[in-house]
Design an enzyme around this catalytic site. Structure first.
Site, PDB file in Angstrom:
ATOM      1  N   LYS A  44       0.739  -1.144  -0.017  1.00 40.09           N
ATOM      2  CA  LYS A  44      -0.021   0.096  -0.145  1.00 40.09           C
ATOM      3  C   LYS A  44       0.961   1.311  -0.145  1.00 40.09           C
ATOM      4  O   LYS A  44       2.289   0.944   0.325  1.00 40.09           O
ATOM      5  CB  LYS A  44      -0.883  -0.084   1.266  1.00 40.09           C
ATOM      6  N   ARG A 150     -11.379  -0.214  14.418  1.00 36.58           N
ATOM      7  CA  ARG A 150     -11.149   0.770  13.177  1.00 36.58           C
ATOM      8  C   ARG A 150     -11.907   0.243  12.177  1.00 36.58           C
ATOM      9  O   ARG A 150     -13.065   0.416  11.628  1.00 36.58           O
ATOM     10  CB  ARG A 150      -9.480   0.595  12.936  1.00 36.58           C
ATOM     11  N   TYR A 272      16.054  30.100   9.284  1.00 39.42           N
ATOM     12  CA  TYR A 272      14.930  30.568  10.151  1.00 39.42           C
ATOM     13  C   TYR A 272      14.805  30.568  11.511  1.00 39.42           C
ATOM     14  O   TYR A 272      15.230  29.624  11.918  1.00 39.42           O
ATOM     15  CB  TYR A 272      13.633  29.926   9.426  1.00 39.42           C
ATOM     16  N   MET A 320      11.484  24.331   3.723  1.00 36.96           N
ATOM     17  CA  MET A 320      10.743  23.642   2.741  1.00 36.96           C
ATOM     18  C   MET A 320      11.778  22.961   1.671  1.00 36.96           C
ATOM     19  O   MET A 320      11.456  21.745   1.479  1.00 36.96           O
ATOM     20  CB  MET A 320       9.859  24.524   1.864  1.00 36.96           C
TER      21      MET A 320
HETATM   22  C1  LIG Z   1      -0.499  -1.989   6.791  1.00 36.03           C
HETATM   23  C2  LIG Z   1      -0.959  -3.310   7.108  1.00 36.03           C
HETATM   24  C3  LIG Z   1      -0.303  -4.348   7.284  1.00 36.03           C
HETATM   25  C4  LIG Z   1       1.231  -4.362   7.263  1.00 36.03           C
HETATM   26  O1  LIG Z   1       1.623  -3.893   8.333  1.00 36.03           O
HETATM   27  P1  LIG Z   1       3.188  -3.710   8.722  1.00 36.03           P
HETATM   28  O2  LIG Z   1       3.366  -3.249  10.056  1.00 36.03           O
HETATM   29  O3  LIG Z   1       3.730  -2.619   7.767  1.00 36.03           O
HETATM   30  O4  LIG Z   1       3.984  -5.085   8.693  1.00 36.03           O
HETATM   31  C5  LIG Z   1      -0.873  -5.865   7.679  1.00 36.03           C
HETATM   32  N1  LIG Z   1      -2.293  -5.573   7.859  1.00 36.03           N
HETATM   33  C6  LIG Z   1      -2.914  -4.680   7.823  1.00 36.03           C
HETATM   34  C7  LIG Z   1      -4.372  -4.740   8.136  1.00 36.03           C
HETATM   35  C8  LIG Z   1      -2.348  -3.323   7.387  1.00 36.03           C
HETATM   36  O5  LIG Z   1      -3.365  -2.178   7.357  1.00 36.03           O
END
Ligand SMILES: *Cc1c(COP(=O)(O)O)cnc(C)c1O
Length: 380
Positions: A44, A150, A272, A320
């Site tokens: 992802k 969640r 800055y 930046m």
């Molecule tokens: C992002 C995610 C993972 C991977 O998690 P890591 O800690 O990066 O290994 C696995 N399962 C779900 C549901 C996630 O959202």
């Protein structure tokens, strides 16, 4: 998504090197650690910011046939990337969408052969409807919430599903999954509680395979592995369990290019807010990497780059587009305009940088910007 324009080495202010061999080595290491399970790859957010276009085919080449992303658009893109390889095994890899099923997207899932992770009775209802309409049992996962509050079926919805199993008719359940809240703290009592809740959920919903562990979950031991593990971070070299030595091969190197070196003879302030004072005599190097590139502003006066083995502290605030480093300790011939400073590398792991920034390694990786010259080395 990952289609930022290519920036040449000559034009770039920094070079981001991503080691595909290290990613493949990390994948194989996790395969070895989970002999009873298969190993998916979580890619992802553009493979945690490192570039899914190169990383997914490299992982497929290492034998990975199951991918997870967060959004449907990421899944559609990944399907194209895998199709473009032309390798039939890669083309047929599973792509699961963690974010669940938004109403009205069913057809898009079907068109790209994506599998939604269904996390509520409403989502299950919509998927069932669509499967009935097209008269095909499409693949999906069921997500059960065991303590994240969640995504996933809350206990009441799970009970309802068990009372009315026909709600799952006409679909093909590939995985029943859940997600750990505290796997990065092996001693946390919540791990065992969630494990118990997931085992009970599996008795109630025995369909398909069971999937529970993320990267850190893998390191909690075989009880947590079930049929399919879902690592992300560890593939990219991240230390999943902060209290353990990092077992993963390092994947990322970030090197900034010096664009100016200034001699300081009399006391002066840098940047800055005049937050750092150079007493002099000394030298300050300017590097075109800033918070717009994911070099977080909280790193000002907190982190250290390296030139060779010599530490060069970041002094003053992060702008930046620029940072300033105290290079007084570096021989002049090693730090002139065009020379490179290691900002993330062997001496500055993503964990160290994260600690200095007051955040976690995940955020360092996913913040890495799109103005670097990106180099992929190794397999792929
Ligand atoms: C992002 C995610 C993972 C991977 O998690 P890591 O800690 O990066 O290994 C696995 N399962 C779900 C549901 C996630 O959202």
């Amino acid at each position: 998504m990952s289609n930022f324009p290519h920036i040449s080495e000559a034009n770039a202010g920094a070079i981001l090197t991503i080691d595909l061999d290290a990613i493949v080595a990390n994948y194989r290491m996790l395969v070895d650690r989970t002999p009873e399970a298969s190993v998916a790859a979580v890619v992802k957010a553009d493979a945690y910011g490192l570039g899914v276009d190169r990383i997914a085919p490299a992982l497929a080449g290492a034998g990975c046939r199951v991918f997870f992303v967060a959004h449907i658009e990421e899944g559609i893109h990944l399907r194209h990337v895998l199709n473009d390889t032309g390798v039939s095994d890669f083309v047929n890899a599973e792509i699961h969408i963690l974010g669940g099923l938004m109403a009205g997207t069913e057809e898009a899932y079907d068109a790209s052969r994506l599998m939604p992770v269904l996390g509520s009775l409403d989502e299950i209802h919509n998927w069932k409807d669509y499967c009935r309409k097209i008269e095909r049992p499409l693949a999906c996962d069921i997500h059960v919430d065991t303590g994240m509050l969640r995504l996933g079926l809350p206990p009441k919805e799970l009970d309802k599903l068990v009372e009315e199993p026909a709600r799952l008719d006409g679909m093909n359940i590939v995985n029943v999954m859940s997600h750990l809240a505290c796997a990065d703290e092996p001693g946390h009592p919540k791990n065992a509680e969630q494990l118990e809740a997931f085992r009970i959920a599996r008795i109630l919903l025995p369909q398909g395979q069971a999937s529970f562990a993320n990267s850190a979950g893998i390191f909690l031991g075989a009880d947590y592995h079930f049929d399919l593990v879902r690592p992300g971070l560890a593939l990219y070299g991240g230390s999943a369990v902060p209290e353990m030595p990092n077992a993963m091969a390092q994947v990322v190197k970030l090197q900034g290019k010096i664009v100016q070196v200034r001699d300081v003879d009399t006391p002066q302030t840098v940047g800055y807010g005049a937050s750092h004072r150079v007493e002099g005599p000394g030298r300050i190097a300017t590097v075109p990497v800033g918070y717009a590139d994911g070099f977080l502003r909280s790193l000002g006066n907190k982190t250290t780059g390296h030139i060779g083995n010599i530490p060069v502290p970041v002094v003053g605030r992060v702008s930046m587009d620029l940072i300033t480093l105290d290079v007084s300790a570096v021989p002049k011939h090693q730090c002139s305009v065009g020379d490179l400073v290691d900002l993330i590398g062997p001496a500055n792991s993503i964990e160290r940088v994260a600690e200095a920034a007051g955040t976690i390694n995940y955020e360092i990786l996913t913040s890495l910007g799109h103005r670097f010259h990106r180099v992929y080395v190794g397999a792929g």
